[in-house]
Scaffold this motif. Structure first.
Motif, mmCIF file in Angstrom:
data_model
loop_
_atom_site.group_PDB
_atom_site.id
_atom_site.type_symbol
_atom_site.label_atom_id
_atom_site.label_comp_id
_atom_site.label_asym_id
_atom_site.label_seq_id
_atom_site.Cartn_x
_atom_site.Cartn_y
_atom_site.Cartn_z
ATOM 1 N N ARG A 175 77.130 -9.591 -24.650
ATOM 2 C CA ARG A 175 77.312 -8.655 -25.768
ATOM 3 C C ARG A 175 76.820 -7.242 -25.457
ATOM 4 N NH1 ARG A 175 80.501 -11.643 -29.343
ATOM 5 N NH2 ARG A 175 79.476 -13.609 -29.924
ATOM 6 N N ASN A 176 76.390 -6.987 -24.238
ATOM 7 C CA ASN A 176 75.827 -5.671 -23.921
ATOM 8 C C ASN A 176 76.967 -4.670 -23.659
ATOM 9 O OD1 ASN A 176 74.620 -3.407 -22.675
ATOM 10 N ND2 ASN A 176 72.902 -4.656 -21.968
ATOM 11 N N HIS A 195 72.357 0.810 -15.854
ATOM 12 C CA HIS A 195 72.571 -0.467 -15.183
ATOM 13 C C HIS A 195 72.339 -1.634 -16.142
ATOM 14 C CE1 HIS A 195 72.603 -3.423 -11.962
ATOM 15 N NE2 HIS A 195 71.493 -3.929 -12.451
ATOM 16 N N VAL A 196 73.172 -2.661 -15.980
ATOM 17 C CA VAL A 196 72.994 -3.907 -16.738
ATOM 18 C C VAL A 196 73.061 -5.061 -15.739
ATOM 19 C CG1 VAL A 196 73.912 -5.410 -18.546
ATOM 20 C CG2 VAL A 196 74.036 -2.928 -18.824
ATOM 21 N N ASP A 197 72.099 -5.934 -15.778
ATOM 22 C CA ASP A 197 72.094 -7.075 -14.865
ATOM 23 C C ASP A 197 73.191 -8.052 -15.260
ATOM 24 O OD1 ASP A 197 70.634 -8.566 -12.690
ATOM 25 O OD2 ASP A 197 70.573 -10.065 -14.298
ATOM 26 N N GLU A 198 73.877 -8.619 -14.252
ATOM 27 C CA GLU A 198 75.020 -9.479 -14.557
ATOM 28 C C GLU A 198 74.592 -10.826 -15.141
ATOM 29 O OE1 GLU A 198 77.325 -10.342 -11.074
ATOM 30 O OE2 GLU A 198 75.597 -10.962 -9.907
ATOM 31 N N LEU A 199 73.347 -11.211 -14.934
ATOM 32 C CA LEU A 199 72.874 -12.492 -15.474
ATOM 33 C C LEU A 199 72.008 -12.278 -16.723
ATOM 34 C CD1 LEU A 199 72.394 -15.537 -15.387
ATOM 35 C CD2 LEU A 199 70.652 -15.160 -13.625
ATOM 36 N N PHE A 200 71.031 -11.396 -16.608
ATOM 37 C CA PHE A 200 70.095 -11.194 -17.726
ATOM 38 C C PHE A 200 70.501 -9.949 -18.529
ATOM 39 C CE2 PHE A 200 67.580 -13.570 -14.519
ATOM 40 C CZ PHE A 200 67.292 -14.694 -15.285
ATOM 41 N N HIS A 201 71.778 -9.879 -18.874
ATOM 42 C CA HIS A 201 72.297 -8.703 -19.588
ATOM 43 C C HIS A 201 71.740 -8.577 -20.989
ATOM 44 C CE1 HIS A 201 74.958 -11.884 -21.063
ATOM 45 N NE2 HIS A 201 75.281 -12.137 -19.808
ATOM 46 N N ASP A 202 71.280 -9.707 -21.545
ATOM 47 C CA ASP A 202 70.756 -9.642 -22.909
ATOM 48 C C ASP A 202 69.360 -9.020 -22.962
ATOM 49 O OD1 ASP A 202 69.661 -11.798 -21.582
ATOM 50 O OD2 ASP A 202 69.467 -13.035 -23.376
ATOM 51 N N LEU A 203 68.729 -8.809 -21.809
ATOM 52 C CA LEU A 203 67.407 -8.171 -21.808
ATOM 53 C C LEU A 203 67.497 -6.666 -22.003
ATOM 54 C CD1 LEU A 203 65.546 -10.058 -18.922
ATOM 55 C CD2 LEU A 203 65.577 -10.566 -21.378
#
Lengths: 313, 294
Positions: B120-121, A85-93
């Protein structure tokens, strides 16, 4: 004198044995070290997990305000959902790999219980179904080894109090009918106003003093075990500190309804911190025989949902 | 010098992909929503007469409360499952991103004072609004895309604040494209009126159940379409706060305002390819061919 086997342990009482409110933003999971508050929330999840397990639940019922639905309410029923899973807002975390243990049988019982109270509900069991960030964060931090099976239920974007209260009651029906010992986990923030620019996590704070004051008032109530009193304040909370993304602040309606609509709880606030401006709190409620008595409630009680009455929302 | 060669209002109900039975989508349907699907076919036919390099889409289903985000990874391939209608949309996608153009758009938006971020993920799952609008516009996926998130300032502040930001984003989009060497198609991925039914027929494509949620929304949809058809785009932007609130419109995403701004408030006729409802919401497929691109 009883003639039962004295070595036989008494079966634990079914019902809602514990309740938890947790925030769903990913910082406590993905970057607890980025800010002291994030670390305190991370640690609070761990403390809450210990309390939760001490109440020996055999089910985690997760109600996530971050899983919106339109066709009634949806219930996760994939026995082993797995994804990154990747968060749509905090994807850089970063990415969050997960594999959860879902109680498929109870998911179906829950759907039937909602149906019996006039609600539209369906189970979802599809590979790749996008489980929301809040549910992922809650289950990763509260149940990292999947020792307790879980079920997740959505939050309908159009539902208001009547429907939400009946959903909570239907969940309680299913828990009692199934003889389950459920811990109810509500995922959501208190005040939900994010900063609309990037911040240094070390400088994170509640967006405004007004939000902070309301959050602390809610936590004062919950700390005293006054869940139904808090639920009765939901409309005012929505007006005061909620960005109106949905029709109302409904998590307390659900939580109180499923926990029995009263104030007889031992409340414990494990942490209260800012998450990019929002109010993130980890709060536990253990049912007890005493507590603050019921007040004179303003809101009506609803037993059966009679459908959409075509009120525009 | 780059150029916007086409702009479209391209709504994204997953039902339209479901009903078209493409090989990428697992569920299959008998029929459904033909007036809209045929409208998309007319759009695709129109687009086949125009040479372009990249599709840029703004999607309401990539919701970012902090800034406007841009896809910034060259290729994504994964499975998209609609969180609302998973019974209808489980779509395997394989798409390429025009990262250099995305970076130019992001930089231009930042220069305009907007909060921005490149995504970039590589594990990121592309939102289904982007996928549906792009699939229906270009089913062969033979062009790279840029996907722009929807900054939810309508919820956080007001439609007026949202529009100020989307007007600025539209101007920045036009400037960045002009400064590039790309011929670009812009897609505003949104419905018009957006009040759904909260139950679904046993056969989702049962068209005897499909109609607008209420007459009030139909009136709003027709008013907007008529204004767009007659080039009254400034009036549309002026009316957007009322329309957004009263029609519960998906224009709260800012997609249509962004498109109108990027096209410099077209006064020429928008081509209407189709209108139809999907689970009660109002959807129009419309296109603009800028004069300089004709």
């Amino acid at each position: 004198m009883s003639d039962s086997d004295p070595t036989e342990l008494e079966a634990p009482e079914p019902g809602t044995v514990y309740g938890l409110l947790v925030p769903g933003l990913p910082q406590p999971l993905l970057c607890p070290g980025a800010g002291a508050g994030y670390q305190r929330l991370h640690d609070a999840f761990a403390a809450a997990r210990r309390q939760l397990l001490a109440h020996e639940p055999d089910l985690l019922l997760v109600y996530s305000t971050m899983w919106p639905s339109i066709i009634g309410h949806q219930i996760q029923a994939d026995p082993q959902p797995e994804w990154v899973h990747v968060d749509e807002l905090f994807h850089d975390l970063g990415s969050i790999p997960y594999r959860f243990r879902i109680d498929e049988g109870f998911a179906h019982q829950l759907r039937d219980a909602l149906d019996a109270r006039g609600l539209t509900a369906r189970t979802v069991a599809y590979h790749g179904f996008p489980i929301d960030t809040g549910s992922v964060v809650a289950l990763k931090l509260l149940n990292p080894d999947n020792s307790v099976p879980a079920v997740i239920i959505s939050s309908n974007v159009y539902s208001d109090r009547a429907e939400t209260v009946v959903v909570g009651k239907a969940c309680r029906d299913a828990i009692l009918a199934g003889g389950r010992r459920a811990a109810v986990v509500v995922v959501g923030t208190l005040s939900n106003r994010l900063f609309t620019d990037w911040i240094d996590p070390a400088d994170d704070r509640i967006h405004s003093l007004k939000d902070d004051e309301w959050n602390r008032k809610i936590l004062e109530f919950l700390g005293q075990g006054r869940l139904e009193d808090t639920a009765q304040l939901s409309r005012e909370i929505h007006r005061q500190i909620r960005v109106p993304k949905v029709v109302n602040f409904k998590s307390m309606w659900f939580w109180s309804a499923v926990m029995g609509q009263h104030n007889q709880f031992d409340g414990e606030v494990f942490a209260y911190e800012a998450l990019h401006g929002t109010g993130g709190a980890v709060v536990g409620l253990a049912p007890c025989g005493s507590g603050v008595g019921d007040k004179e409630f303003d809101e009506d009680d609803v037993e059966q949902f009679h459908g959409d009455r075509d009120v525009l929302a | 010098m780059g150029q916007i060669v086409f702009g479209a209002l391209a709504p994204h109900p997953p039902h339209l992909v479901y009903a078209a039975n493409p090989p990428q989508n697992e569920p299959t349907a008998e029929c459904g929503w033909e007036t809209l699907r045929w409208g998309y076919e007319r759009l695709a036919d129109r687009l086949s007469t125009i040479e372009y390099d990249t599709i840029v889409v703004l999607s309401p289903h990539w919701q970012t409360y902090v800034g406007t985000h841009f896809l910034g990874v060259e290729r994504f391939h994964s499975l998209s499952v609609d969180p609302i209608f998973p019974n209808l949309f489980r779509y395997r996608y394989d798409l390429t991103v025009d990262v250099p153009l995305a970076e130019q758009l992001c930089a231009a938006a930042s220069e305009a004072g907007l909060v921005t971020k490149m995504m970039r993920n590589p594990d990121f799952r592309v939102d289904y609004g982007t996928i549906v609008s792009c699939h229906l516009t270009n089913p062969t996926w033979d062009k790279p895309i840029v996907s722009i998130s929807s900054q939810r300032s309508a919820a956080f502040y007001s439609v007026e604040v949202m529009q100020e930001q989307m007007l600025a984003l539209g101007r920045a989009t036009a400037r960045a494209i002009e400064a590039s060497d790309r011929r670009v198609v812009l897609l505003a991925s949104e419905s018009l009126s957006h009040r759904h039914f909260v139950s679904e027929a046993d056969i989702p494509e049962d068209m005897s159940r499909e109609h607008i949620t209420n007459h009030h929304q139909y009136l709003w949809d027709m008013k907007l379409i008529e204004m767009l058809r007659t080039g009254r785009t400034r009036e549309v932007v002026d009316l957007m706060p009322e329309f957004t609130e009263q029609a519960v419109s998906e224009s709260d995403s800012g997609a249509l305002t962004w498109l109108i701004s990027a096209l410099s408030f077209p006064r020429y006729t928008a081509e209407l390819y189709g209108y139809g409802t999907v689970i009660g919401t109002g959807n129009a497929v419309m296109g603009w061919v800028p004069r300089e691109a004709r």
